[in-house]
Motif scaffolding. Structure first.
Motif, short mmCIF file in Angstrom:
data_model
loop_
_atom_site.label_atom_id
_atom_site.label_comp_id
_atom_site.label_asym_id
_atom_site.label_seq_id
_atom_site.Cartn_x
_atom_site.Cartn_y
_atom_site.Cartn_z
N SER A 93 -6.39 13.15 11.42
CA SER A 93 -5.24 13.74 10.73
C SER A 93 -3.93 13.02 10.99
O SER A 93 -2.96 13.23 10.27
N LEU A 94 -3.88 12.17 12.02
CA LEU A 94 -2.60 11.58 12.43
C LEU A 94 -1.91 10.85 11.29
O LEU A 94 -0.74 11.07 11.00
N GLU A 95 -2.66 9.96 10.67
CA GLU A 95 -2.08 9.11 9.63
C GLU A 95 -1.68 9.94 8.39
O GLU A 95 -0.54 9.87 7.95
N PRO A 96 -2.58 10.77 7.85
CA PRO A 96 -2.17 11.61 6.72
C PRO A 96 -1.00 12.53 7.07
O PRO A 96 -0.05 12.66 6.28
N GLU A 113 -11.65 -1.64 18.55
CA GLU A 113 -11.58 -1.91 19.98
C GLU A 113 -12.14 -3.28 20.35
O GLU A 113 -11.67 -3.90 21.29
N LYS A 114 -13.12 -3.76 19.58
CA LYS A 114 -13.66 -5.10 19.86
C LYS A 114 -12.68 -6.16 19.41
O LYS A 114 -12.42 -7.13 20.10
N GLY A 115 -12.15 -5.96 18.19
CA GLY A 115 -11.24 -6.94 17.61
C GLY A 115 -9.82 -6.82 18.15
O GLY A 115 -8.99 -7.69 17.92
N LYS A 116 -9.56 -5.72 18.88
CA LYS A 116 -8.24 -5.47 19.44
C LYS A 116 -7.12 -5.59 18.40
O LYS A 116 -6.10 -6.24 18.61
N ALA A 117 -7.35 -4.98 17.27
CA ALA A 117 -6.34 -4.99 16.21
C ALA A 117 -6.57 -3.79 15.30
O ALA A 117 -7.65 -3.19 15.31
N ILE A 118 -5.55 -3.48 14.53
CA ILE A 118 -5.65 -2.37 13.59
C ILE A 118 -6.53 -2.80 12.41
O ILE A 118 -6.34 -3.87 11.83
N GLN A 119 -7.49 -1.97 12.09
CA GLN A 119 -8.41 -2.28 10.99
C GLN A 119 -8.11 -1.35 9.82
O GLN A 119 -8.11 -0.13 9.98
N ALA A 120 -7.84 -1.94 8.68
CA ALA A 120 -7.59 -1.15 7.47
C ALA A 120 -8.93 -0.62 6.98
O ALA A 120 -9.90 -1.37 6.85
N ILE A 121 -9.01 0.68 6.72
CA ILE A 121 -10.28 1.30 6.32
C ILE A 121 -10.28 1.67 4.84
O ILE A 121 -11.25 1.43 4.13
N ALA A 122 -9.20 2.29 4.40
CA ALA A 122 -9.10 2.71 3.00
C ALA A 122 -7.63 2.69 2.61
O ALA A 122 -6.78 3.03 3.42
N ALA A 123 -7.37 2.26 1.38
CA ALA A 123 -5.98 2.11 0.97
C ALA A 123 -5.69 2.87 -0.32
O ALA A 123 -6.59 3.09 -1.14
N ASN A 124 -4.45 3.26 -0.47
CA ASN A 124 -3.94 3.86 -1.71
C ASN A 124 -4.66 5.13 -2.13
O ASN A 124 -4.74 5.45 -3.31
N ARG A 156 0.84 -1.20 0.00
CA ARG A 156 0.00 0.00 0.00
C ARG A 156 0.87 1.25 0.00
O ARG A 156 1.83 1.33 0.74
N ARG A 157 0.48 2.22 -0.82
CA ARG A 157 1.25 3.47 -0.76
C ARG A 157 0.66 4.43 0.25
O ARG A 157 1.31 5.39 0.67
N SER A 158 -0.55 4.17 0.69
CA SER A 158 -1.11 4.91 1.82
C SER A 158 -2.21 4.05 2.42
O SER A 158 -2.76 3.17 1.76
N LEU A 159 -2.50 4.30 3.69
CA LEU A 159 -3.52 3.51 4.37
C LEU A 159 -4.17 4.36 5.44
O LEU A 159 -3.50 5.05 6.20
N PHE A 160 -5.48 4.33 5.47
CA PHE A 160 -6.18 4.94 6.60
C PHE A 160 -6.70 3.79 7.44
O PHE A 160 -7.32 2.87 6.94
#
Ligand code: GDP
Ligand code: ZN
Length: 323
Positions: free
Chosen positions: A110-113, A75-86, A66-70
């Motif tokens: 804004s953190l990720e961007p 919190e339920k799954g206790k893991a990072i969830q990919a929302i939108a890519a590239n 991925r060249r970018s990822l949001f």
């Protein structure tokens, strides 16, 4: 074949191949390389290699880096969830009122961007309801630190042309809390865009019972793509090392080079902290610093806090709540 993930539900992914064909795909193996550790293997916008099977179906064999990822922390799954890519740009939709303007939510989005130097646009919708001085002041500060802003009124169409021009030929991920008018803006961008999105859902039986995922749609010009993300209530943040958080705030990143402790400074009470000095002088907005400090605390305290209270911190209902 190469294709782009348009939507997902559980472990079924709708893939659009480069020739415009659509297929419903599963994963070839149990795990997809490059997607390890995520709550979900693929998000809208992901580019994948896939092999066609029987009519309209296929299986995904590889994920292109991925060249970018949001993402958000699930919190339920206790893991990072990919929302939108590239995506090329993240558009954070917010409203001047009803629901109230939420700068702390904007700061989290804004953190990720900001850390990835990805263009970040704050789209202030419902400007027909009036813009409070405090809201105008915060918007001005966001511009000052390098974020783009755009004023919209989906109800009258004000600003929609400017937004269309801004994202032309790009992939734009739209993020917002529910009720701010994200769907209205997408529909104003192109009448029926919501419908088109709806069709994808219906065609692939995503229905109401499955988790709503992000959906990628092409505008009629054929070169602009939007990724509609689910309306978030709150964006939990994890997976950022506390000492790296400053780099996710452009104005803190600029100031922290001067901290006496160097890269170890967390800008809370360290002697010779250049960030604290900048907050005092007003070069860093105190509310941005407050966002920083709260997120830092969340990153450091989540485990003990969750143990104590059983769920993450919530704030009262004023404009400066995290939700
Ligand atoms: P979403 O949850 O972010 O997708 O929000 P919707 O697009 O469903 O809009 C939520 C509510 O806000 C609806 O009642 C819309 O009619 C209303 N709304 C959307 N845009 C505007 C606007 O520019 N001005 C005003 N006054 N209301 C708006
Ligand atoms: Zn410091």
């Amino acid at each position: 074949m190469t294709g782009t993930v348009v939507s997902s539900s559980n472990n079924t992914f709708v893939v659009r191949s480069d020739d415009g064909g659509i297929a419903r795909c599963g994963l070839k193996g149990k795990k997809l390389k490059g997607a390890e550790g995520f709550y979900n293997p693929l998000a809208a916008g992901d580019i994948v290699e896939w092999e066609p099977a029987s009519a309209g179906t296929g299986s995904i064999s590889a994920l292109t880096p991925r060249r970018s990822l949001f993402w958000r922390y699930n919190e339920k799954g206790k893991a990072i969830q990919a929302i939108a890519a590239n995506m090329d740009v993240v558009v954070c939709v917010t409203s001047a009122a009803l629901p109230p303007f939420r700068p702390r939510f904007i700061d989290r989005v804004s953190l990720e961007p900001a850390s990835g130097y990805l263009p970040f646009i704050i789209a202030l919708n419902k400007t027909d309801l009036g813009i409070d001085d405090e809201v105008a002041e915060r918007m001005e500060d966001y511009r000052r630190i390098g974020f783009e802003t755009i004023e919209l009124c989906a109800a009258t169409g004000m600003g929609i042309e400017a937004l269309r021009e801004r994202i032309r030929g790009k992939t734009a991920a739209f993020v917002g809390q529910s009720g701010v008018g994200k769907s209205s803006i997408l529909n104003a961008l192109e009448s029926g865009l919501g419908l088109k999105v709806g069709e994808v859902c219906e065609k692939y039986e995503r229905g109401r019972h499955t988790t709503v995922s992000s959906i990628l749609a092409y505008l009629e010009d054929g070169i602009t793509r939007v990724i509609d993300t689910p309306g978030f209530r709150r964006l939990a943040v994890r997976g950022i090392a506390p000492v790296s958080l400053g780099a996710c705030f452009p104005e803190i990143r600029a100031a922290q080079a001067g901290c006496a402790l160097g890269p170890r400074c967390k800008h809370i009470d360290e002697p010779g902290c250049a960030v604290l000095k900048s907050v005092e002088s007003g070069a860093i907005h105190e509310d941005r610093y407050e966002s920083y400090a709260r997120i830092l605390m969340e990153l450091e305290d989540t485990r003990s806090y969750t143990r104590k209270i059983g769920r993450p911190r919530r704030d009262d209902g004023n404009m400066y709540g995290d939700e």
